[in-house]
Design a protein around this motif. Structure first.
Motif, mmCIF file in Angstrom:
data_model
loop_
_atom_site.group_PDB
_atom_site.id
_atom_site.type_symbol
_atom_site.label_atom_id
_atom_site.label_comp_id
_atom_site.label_asym_id
_atom_site.label_seq_id
_atom_site.Cartn_x
_atom_site.Cartn_y
_atom_site.Cartn_z
ATOM 1 N N PHE A 1 -1.039 -0.323 -4.442
ATOM 2 C CA PHE A 1 -2.649 -0.010 -4.072
ATOM 3 C C PHE A 1 -2.006 1.452 -3.836
ATOM 4 O O PHE A 1 -0.936 1.518 -2.816
ATOM 5 C CB PHE A 1 -3.243 -0.333 -3.059
ATOM 6 N N ILE B 1 -6.391 2.736 -4.889
ATOM 7 C CA ILE B 1 -6.897 1.961 -3.268
ATOM 8 C C ILE B 1 -8.183 2.217 -3.275
ATOM 9 O O ILE B 1 -8.779 0.945 -2.241
ATOM 10 C CB ILE B 1 -6.478 3.190 -2.719
ATOM 11 N N VAL C 1 -4.944 3.044 7.465
ATOM 12 C CA VAL C 1 -4.992 2.344 6.295
ATOM 13 C C VAL C 1 -5.296 0.575 6.630
ATOM 14 O O VAL C 1 -5.237 -0.364 6.180
ATOM 15 C CB VAL C 1 -3.528 2.761 5.164
ATOM 16 N N PHE D 1 6.146 0.111 6.706
ATOM 17 C CA PHE D 1 7.664 1.256 6.180
ATOM 18 C C PHE D 1 7.065 2.862 7.113
ATOM 19 O O PHE D 1 8.300 3.818 6.792
ATOM 20 C CB PHE D 1 7.875 1.002 5.338
ATOM 21 N N ALA D 2 6.005 2.955 7.405
ATOM 22 C CA ALA D 2 5.720 3.815 8.022
ATOM 23 C C ALA D 2 6.275 4.907 9.313
ATOM 24 O O ALA D 2 6.325 3.436 9.829
ATOM 25 C CB ALA D 2 4.044 4.402 7.622
ATOM 26 N N PRO D 3 6.928 5.624 9.816
ATOM 27 C CA PRO D 3 7.421 5.835 10.647
ATOM 28 C C PRO D 3 6.035 6.163 11.860
ATOM 29 O O PRO D 3 6.404 7.436 12.238
ATOM 30 C CB PRO D 3 8.335 6.960 10.563
ATOM 31 N N VAL E 1 -1.730 8.825 7.074
ATOM 32 C CA VAL E 1 -2.896 7.767 6.875
ATOM 33 C C VAL E 1 -2.745 6.395 7.170
ATOM 34 O O VAL E 1 -2.991 5.269 7.349
ATOM 35 C CB VAL E 1 -2.605 7.877 5.317
ATOM 36 N N LYS F 1 2.932 8.355 7.362
ATOM 37 C CA LYS F 1 2.769 8.528 8.425
ATOM 38 C C LYS F 1 1.047 8.536 8.592
ATOM 39 O O LYS F 1 0.503 8.220 9.537
ATOM 40 C CB LYS F 1 3.698 8.135 9.176
ATOM 41 N N ILE G 1 0.523 -1.534 -0.138
ATOM 42 C CA ILE G 1 0.242 -0.059 0.164
ATOM 43 C C ILE G 1 1.285 1.359 0.361
ATOM 44 O O ILE G 1 1.785 0.960 0.713
ATOM 45 C CB ILE G 1 -0.723 0.840 1.225
ATOM 46 N N LYS H 1 -2.808 5.839 -4.137
ATOM 47 C CA LYS H 1 -4.476 6.727 -4.607
ATOM 48 C C LYS H 1 -4.009 7.951 -5.602
ATOM 49 O O LYS H 1 -5.222 8.237 -6.107
ATOM 50 C CB LYS H 1 -4.982 7.607 -3.238
ATOM 51 N N ASN H 2 -2.964 7.890 -6.371
ATOM 52 C CA ASN H 2 -2.472 8.999 -6.770
ATOM 53 C C ASN H 2 -2.740 8.545 -8.497
ATOM 54 O O ASN H 2 -2.121 6.912 -8.938
ATOM 55 C CB ASN H 2 -1.021 8.895 -7.236
ATOM 56 N N ASN I 1 8.219 5.976 -3.634
ATOM 57 C CA ASN I 1 9.793 5.877 -3.775
ATOM 58 C C ASN I 1 9.944 4.569 -3.450
ATOM 59 O O ASN I 1 10.089 3.207 -3.185
ATOM 60 C CB ASN I 1 10.829 6.336 -3.322
HETATM 61 P P1 NAI Z 1 6.192 8.396 -1.200
HETATM 62 O O1 NAI Z 1 5.524 9.834 -0.997
HETATM 63 O O2 NAI Z 1 7.116 8.485 -2.895
HETATM 64 O O3 NAI Z 1 5.268 7.317 -1.379
HETATM 65 C C1 NAI Z 1 3.961 7.447 -0.417
HETATM 66 C C2 NAI Z 1 2.950 6.972 -2.013
HETATM 67 O O4 NAI Z 1 1.876 6.966 -1.066
HETATM 68 C C3 NAI Z 1 2.384 7.975 -2.213
HETATM 69 O O5 NAI Z 1 2.596 7.436 -3.881
HETATM 70 C C4 NAI Z 1 1.258 8.630 -2.403
HETATM 71 O O6 NAI Z 1 0.025 8.971 -3.017
HETATM 72 C C5 NAI Z 1 0.967 6.948 -1.449
HETATM 73 N N1 NAI Z 1 -0.328 6.992 -0.782
HETATM 74 C C6 NAI Z 1 -0.805 9.253 0.069
HETATM 75 N N2 NAI Z 1 -2.181 8.159 1.055
HETATM 76 C C7 NAI Z 1 -2.476 7.173 0.069
HETATM 77 C C8 NAI Z 1 -3.877 6.533 0.704
HETATM 78 N N3 NAI Z 1 -4.142 6.892 1.524
HETATM 79 N N4 NAI Z 1 -4.149 4.967 -0.001
HETATM 80 C C9 NAI Z 1 -2.664 4.545 -0.823
HETATM 81 N N5 NAI Z 1 -2.004 5.583 -0.895
HETATM 82 C C10 NAI Z 1 -1.266 6.309 -0.945
HETATM 83 O O7 NAI Z 1 6.617 8.326 -0.374
HETATM 84 P P2 NAI Z 1 8.048 7.042 0.145
HETATM 85 O O8 NAI Z 1 9.697 7.843 0.384
HETATM 86 O O9 NAI Z 1 8.083 6.442 -0.559
HETATM 87 O O10 NAI Z 1 8.378 7.233 1.884
HETATM 88 C C11 NAI Z 1 6.625 6.560 2.191
HETATM 89 C C12 NAI Z 1 6.581 5.673 4.156
HETATM 90 O O11 NAI Z 1 7.886 5.393 4.155
HETATM 91 C C13 NAI Z 1 6.777 7.504 4.429
HETATM 92 O O12 NAI Z 1 5.759 7.421 5.547
HETATM 93 C C14 NAI Z 1 8.392 7.792 4.845
HETATM 94 O O13 NAI Z 1 8.619 8.145 6.357
HETATM 95 C C15 NAI Z 1 8.793 6.247 5.267
HETATM 96 N N6 NAI Z 1 9.969 6.182 4.508
HETATM 97 C C16 NAI Z 1 9.909 4.553 5.513
HETATM 98 C C17 NAI Z 1 11.448 4.611 5.799
HETATM 99 C C18 NAI Z 1 12.069 3.067 6.508
HETATM 100 O O14 NAI Z 1 12.932 2.666 6.973
HETATM 101 N N7 NAI Z 1 10.796 2.509 7.029
HETATM 102 C C19 NAI Z 1 12.412 4.829 5.090
HETATM 103 C C20 NAI Z 1 12.207 5.962 3.823
HETATM 104 C C21 NAI Z 1 10.612 6.513 4.024
#
Ligand code: NAI
Length: 215
Positions: free
Chosen positions: A116, A135, A162, A177-179, A158, A156, A90, A118-119, A94
């Motif tokens: 999944f 989604i 989710v 993975f969300a913090p 949402v 984080k 979900i 929402k974009n 990135n």
């Molecule tokens: P990103 O912004 O590239 O990707 C997030 C995706 O989630 C976007 O495509 C967005 O459209 C989608 N999204 C937003 N709300 C949604 C919903 N309600 N339902 C479905 N999709 C939804 O962000 P990135 O860099 O991929 O980071 C994602 C998460 O991972 C963040 O929470 C970030 O803080 C976290 N993160 C965690 C790391 C770790 O080591 N655990 C390392 C880097 C990021």
């Protein structure tokens, strides 16, 4: 075989490392190993390793050590790596895309069957063989497909919502993975991955080293 439910989480966390190094030994063509050799490879003490493996019945033979293939197969069975798992992701940004594209999971029989998001710009794209879906289709998808593990890669803000939706649809294993710590019922297992925490620990040791150098 002992009751695996009583095995401490610390032991369970060490098993994947044993499994990985036993794989290295197999690649090197070795069919025998010892707790001492495993100790040198893993950094855990030999007695710790023997104690860990004794939880499951030992697998070693006095004077012979461990049969590499047998031990690796046993650990695979304990961890459940002898089966196939279907995964959904979900959040196809990135991190979500990086996970979907990581080939190591496929080698180990984890199949990412869908992502999944929402974009609308991402919906319809493919990551390896998995399609990024809307989604809004999540519930319907989970009603039909048997999914074992869900990966949360959303912001984080949402992630809790989710996760709750996933649990309502029958998901019991979440790789988060969300913090943000998820509040989940006891029957749901969440594994959190925080690259930052590892990086911060590394930063501490880096600075300790630099301090010593300048003393
Ligand atoms: P990103 O912004 O590239 O990707 C997030 C995706 O989630 C976007 O495509 C967005 O459209 C989608 N999204 C937003 N709300 C949604 C919903 N309600 N339902 C479905 N999709 C939804 O962000 P990135 O860099 O991929 O980071 C994602 C998460 O991972 C963040 O929470 C970030 O803080 C976290 N993160 C965690 C790391 C770790 O080591 N655990 C390392 C880097 C990021």
């Amino acid at each position: 075989m002992n009751n695996n439910d009583k095995i401490s989480p610390a032991v369970i966390r060490r098993l994947p490392k044993y499994y990985r190094y036993l794989g290295e030994l197999t690649k090197m063509g070795l069919n025998k190993t010892s707790s001492r050799e495993l100790s040198e490879m893993t950094g855990f003490s030999a007695s710790q390793i023997r104690q860990d493996l004794n939880n499951f019945g030992g697998f070693g033979q006095q004077g012979f050590g461990y049969d590499v293939e047998n031990l690796r197969n046993e650990i695979a069975r304990i961890l459940g790596l002898d089966k196939k798992y279907k995964i959904i992701i979900i959040g196809a940004g990135n991190i979500g895309q990086a996970i979907a594209n990581y080939t190591g999971f496929y080698e180990a029989d984890y199949e990412v069957v869908a992502l999944f998001d929402k974009n609308p710009k991402l919906i319809g794209m493919s990551m390896r063989n998995a399609l990024i879906k809307d989604i809004d289709e999540l519930e319907e998808f989970l009603n039909v497909e048997n999914i074992d593990i869900a990966v949360i890669c959303t912001p984080k803000s949402v992630s809790q919502q989710v996760a709750e939706q996933l649990v309502q649809c029958g998901i019991r294993a979440i790789w988060n993975f969300a913090p943000k710590d998820l509040k989940m019922p006891d029957y749901v297992h969440v594994e959190n991955v925080h690259l930052n925490e590892s990086l911060f620990s590394l930063t501490y040791y880096y600075n300790q080293m630099n301090k010593k150098k300048s003393e």
